[in-house]
Design a protein around this motif. Structure first.
Motif, PDB file in Angstrom:
ATOM      1  N   PHE A  14       0.810  -1.216   0.000  1.00  0.00           N
ATOM      2  CA  PHE A  14       0.000   0.000   0.000  1.00  0.00           C
ATOM      3  C   PHE A  14       0.844   1.267   0.000  1.00  0.00           C
ATOM      4  CE2 PHE A  14      -3.051  -3.118   1.793  1.00  0.00           C
ATOM      5  CZ  PHE A  14      -4.060  -2.950   0.857  1.00  0.00           C
ATOM      6  N   GLY A  15       2.146   1.135   0.292  1.00  0.00           N
ATOM      7  CA  GLY A  15       2.999   2.317   0.375  1.00  0.00           C
ATOM      8  C   GLY A  15       3.796   2.613  -0.879  1.00  0.00           C
ATOM      9  N   PRO A  17       3.770   2.549  -5.152  1.00  0.00           N
ATOM     10  CA  PRO A  17       2.789   2.516  -6.250  1.00  0.00           C
ATOM     11  C   PRO A  17       2.814   1.211  -7.033  1.00  0.00           C
ATOM     12  CG  PRO A  17       4.073   4.559  -6.283  1.00  0.00           C
ATOM     13  CD  PRO A  17       4.723   3.658  -5.284  1.00  0.00           C
ATOM     14  N   GLU A  18       1.641   0.771  -7.495  1.00  0.00           N
ATOM     15  CA  GLU A  18       1.560  -0.448  -8.306  1.00  0.00           C
ATOM     16  C   GLU A  18       2.179  -0.261  -9.686  1.00  0.00           C
ATOM     17  OE1 GLU A  18      -2.199  -2.366  -8.593  1.00  0.00           O
ATOM     18  OE2 GLU A  18      -2.443  -2.582  -6.418  1.00  0.00           O
ATOM     19  N   SER A  19       2.548   0.958 -10.019  1.00  0.00           N
ATOM     20  CA  SER A  19       3.241   1.203 -11.288  1.00  0.00           C
ATOM     21  C   SER A  19       4.646   0.605 -11.286  1.00  0.00           C
ATOM     22  CB  SER A  19       3.325   2.705 -11.570  1.00  0.00           C
ATOM     23  OG  SER A  19       3.976   3.381 -10.500  1.00  0.00           O
ATOM     24  N   VAL A  20       5.135   0.196 -10.114  1.00  0.00           N
ATOM     25  CA  VAL A  20       6.427  -0.505 -10.021  1.00  0.00           C
ATOM     26  C   VAL A  20       6.169  -1.952 -10.443  1.00  0.00           C
ATOM     27  CG1 VAL A  20       8.285  -1.241  -8.482  1.00  0.00           C
ATOM     28  CG2 VAL A  20       7.229   1.016  -8.184  1.00  0.00           C
ATOM     29  N   VAL A  28       5.351  -5.477  -8.766  1.00  0.00           N
ATOM     30  CA  VAL A  28       6.330  -5.967  -7.777  1.00  0.00           C
ATOM     31  C   VAL A  28       6.566  -4.890  -6.721  1.00  0.00           C
ATOM     32  CG1 VAL A  28       7.493  -7.671  -9.234  1.00  0.00           C
ATOM     33  CG2 VAL A  28       8.219  -5.271  -9.322  1.00  0.00           C
ATOM     34  N   ASN A  29       5.547  -4.059  -6.509  1.00  0.00           N
ATOM     35  CA  ASN A  29       5.706  -2.963  -5.540  1.00  0.00           C
ATOM     36  C   ASN A  29       5.937  -3.468  -4.120  1.00  0.00           C
ATOM     37  OD1 ASN A  29       2.978  -3.852  -5.885  1.00  0.00           O
ATOM     38  ND2 ASN A  29       2.241  -2.100  -4.725  1.00  0.00           N
ATOM     39  N   ALA A  30       5.235  -4.547  -3.740  1.00  0.00           N
ATOM     40  CA  ALA A  30       5.431  -5.086  -2.388  1.00  0.00           C
ATOM     41  C   ALA A  30       6.810  -5.716  -2.250  1.00  0.00           C
ATOM     42  CB  ALA A  30       4.349  -6.110  -2.070  1.00  0.00           C
ATOM     43  N   GLU A  86      -7.435 -16.050   3.352  1.00  0.00           N
ATOM     44  CA  GLU A  86      -7.528 -14.671   3.810  1.00  0.00           C
ATOM     45  C   GLU A  86      -7.764 -13.734   2.633  1.00  0.00           C
ATOM     46  OE1 GLU A  86      -4.905 -11.452   6.450  1.00  0.00           O
ATOM     47  OE2 GLU A  86      -3.937 -13.176   5.541  1.00  0.00           O
ATOM     48  N   GLU A  87      -8.520 -12.664   2.909  1.00  0.00           N
ATOM     49  CA  GLU A  87      -8.723 -11.641   1.887  1.00  0.00           C
ATOM     50  C   GLU A  87      -7.423 -10.863   1.696  1.00  0.00           C
ATOM     51  OE1 GLU A  87     -11.787  -7.946   0.869  1.00  0.00           O
ATOM     52  OE2 GLU A  87     -11.690  -8.774   2.895  1.00  0.00           O
ATOM     53  N   VAL A  88      -6.858 -10.986   0.502  1.00  0.00           N
ATOM     54  CA  VAL A  88      -5.599 -10.319   0.157  1.00  0.00           C
ATOM     55  C   VAL A  88      -5.798  -9.618  -1.177  1.00  0.00           C
ATOM     56  CG1 VAL A  88      -3.144 -10.662  -0.374  1.00  0.00           C
ATOM     57  CG2 VAL A  88      -4.248 -12.070   1.370  1.00  0.00           C
ATOM     58  N   PRO A  89      -5.308  -8.386  -1.340  1.00  0.00           N
ATOM     59  CA  PRO A  89      -5.468  -7.690  -2.622  1.00  0.00           C
ATOM     60  C   PRO A  89      -4.957  -8.533  -3.786  1.00  0.00           C
ATOM     61  CG  PRO A  89      -4.609  -6.188  -0.962  1.00  0.00           C
ATOM     62  CD  PRO A  89      -4.627  -7.552  -0.336  1.00  0.00           C
ATOM     63  N   ASP A  90      -5.700  -8.505  -4.907  1.00  0.00           N
ATOM     64  CA  ASP A  90      -5.369  -9.354  -6.056  1.00  0.00           C
ATOM     65  C   ASP A  90      -3.939  -9.148  -6.542  1.00  0.00           C
ATOM     66  OD1 ASP A  90      -7.906 -10.375  -5.978  1.00  0.00           O
ATOM     67  OD2 ASP A  90      -8.698  -9.095  -7.575  1.00  0.00           O
ATOM     68  N   THR A  91      -3.455  -7.916  -6.453  1.00  0.00           N
ATOM     69  CA  THR A  91      -2.107  -7.651  -6.966  1.00  0.00           C
ATOM     70  C   THR A  91      -1.012  -7.974  -5.947  1.00  0.00           C
ATOM     71  OG1 THR A  91      -2.395  -5.318  -6.333  1.00  0.00           O
ATOM     72  CG2 THR A  91      -2.817  -5.902  -8.642  1.00  0.00           C
ATOM     73  N   LEU A  92      -1.392  -8.244  -4.704  1.00  0.00           N
ATOM     74  CA  LEU A  92      -0.400  -8.638  -3.697  1.00  0.00           C
ATOM     75  C   LEU A  92      -0.177 -10.140  -3.685  1.00  0.00           C
ATOM     76  CD1 LEU A  92       1.488  -8.204  -1.303  1.00  0.00           C
ATOM     77  CD2 LEU A  92      -0.523  -8.061   0.189  1.00  0.00           C
ATOM     78  N   SER A  93      -1.239 -10.932  -3.815  1.00  0.00           N
ATOM     79  CA  SER A  93      -1.133 -12.396  -3.698  1.00  0.00           C
ATOM     80  C   SER A  93      -0.005 -12.998  -4.533  1.00  0.00           C
ATOM     81  CB  SER A  93      -2.466 -13.048  -4.076  1.00  0.00           C
ATOM     82  OG  SER A  93      -3.460 -12.736  -3.138  1.00  0.00           O
ATOM     83  N   PRO A  94       0.135 -12.613  -5.838  1.00  0.00           N
ATOM     84  CA  PRO A  94       1.200 -13.229  -6.639  1.00  0.00           C
ATOM     85  C   PRO A  94       2.601 -12.814  -6.198  1.00  0.00           C
ATOM     86  CG  PRO A  94      -0.460 -12.147  -8.035  1.00  0.00           C
ATOM     87  CD  PRO A  94      -0.689 -11.692  -6.639  1.00  0.00           C
TER      88      PRO A  94
END
Length: 302
Positions: A14-15, A17-20, A28-30, A86-94
């Motif tokens: 969340f900190g 940007p998903e543009s990474v 691969v922002n996370a 668990e509920e995890v954002p779609d773009t975080l799970s992978p």
């Protein structure tokens, strides 16, 4: 240094940007946010040991049996064979498997235990430790481990993945009005926590809980006061605490982290160089980890 890994990669997701993104367009922002944060921690604090503690079970059945509402609002699908989904954002799970692969290739120990949360792994390692410990987490639950006498403090990131705030006993007194980590655990269970599905005691907020703990010492002292007609509890407080006795009988086991979890063998030593350099190079190229990975490796090599 013990990392509450899931709380940190959620913060990174969340900190940053998903543009990474990786060369194939996958976010691969996370991953990169977590690597940069670990690099900063290593550079700023130079721990001898570093352990990434994992949630093998984010909602252990034994906690749910005691308080069925525990994290219930975050369940996507219940399972009889293993941990609930668990509920995890779609773009975080992978990104989670990528994080695990990269940490393994770097040589940073990852430790989890089936049937337990990362909090319990951390609690066990804190209890085993003979020296100072920094617990790095974005979750206030682990404030309960703060212990000046043993050199246990929490590094709590502020503003996403910003520089962490140092939480020691003085910080707990200033912010919450409690004397230390154990008192914070009692405050947390009295107050409750909607984000974890913990109801708390109706009508007892954070300030009231702190006043009760100041007056009676701990949860046992408060419950003794409920049964003592001569205590200074107000009629409303006595009534509310009496009504919550069933909850208060089980809440300590749910809220307090375990300290006796059986853990696998692992090497906690901070690696000076990658454990699996070729594999790490392949991961870096595939996921476009670039400067984030380089900064971590440079910090480890210093």
């Amino acid at each position: 240094m013990l990392l509450d890994t899931a709380s940190l990669y959620f913060r990174a997701h969340f900190g940053v940007p998903e543009s990474v993104r990786a060369p194939d367009g996958t976010p691969v922002n996370a991953v990169r946010g977590l690597l940069d944060f670990i690099a900063r921690l290593v550079r700023d604090h130079r721990p001898d040991d570093l352990v990434a503690c994992m949630d093998n079970d984010w909602r252990p059945r034994w906690r749910v049996e005691l308080i069925p509402s525990y994290k219930a609002h975050r369940v996507v699908e219940e399972s009889d064979r293993g941990p609930d989904a668990e509920e995890v954002p779609d773009t975080l799970s992978p990104q989670i498997p990528v994080i695990e692969e990269v940490l393994d290739a770097v040589g940073i120990a990852r430790v989890g235990a089936d049937g337990y949360e990362a909090d319990d792994v951390i609690g066990t390692l804190v209890r085993r430790s003979g020296g100072p410990v920094d617990v790095v987490t974005g979750d206030r639950d682990l404030f309960q481990l703060v212990d000046d006498a043993r050199g246990v403090r929490v590094l709590y990131p502020v503003k996403g993945m910003g520089d962490p705030m140092v939480v020691d006993e003085a910080a707990l007194r200033e912010k919450y009005g409690v004397a230390g980590g154990a008192a914070y655990a009692d405050l947390a269970l009295l107050r409750g926590d909607p984000s974890d599905g913990l109801p708390g005691v109706a009508g007892v907020g954070e300030k009231t809980a702190a006043r009760l703990l100041e007056a009676y010492g701990d949860l046992d002292g408060i419950l003794a006061a409920v049964g003592d007609p001569s205590s200074a509890l107000t009629p409303a407080q006595r009534r509310r605490l009496e009504a919550a006795r069933e909850y208060l009988a089980v809440a300590p086991k749910v809220v307090r982290v375990a300290g006796d979890v059986a853990l696998p063998e692992f090497d906690p030593a901070l690696p000076a160089e990658p454990l699996h350099a070729r594999e790490l190079e392949e991961l870096a190229g595939r996921w476009g980890l670039g400067g984030s990975l380089r900064r971590l490796l440079d910090a480890l090599a210093e």
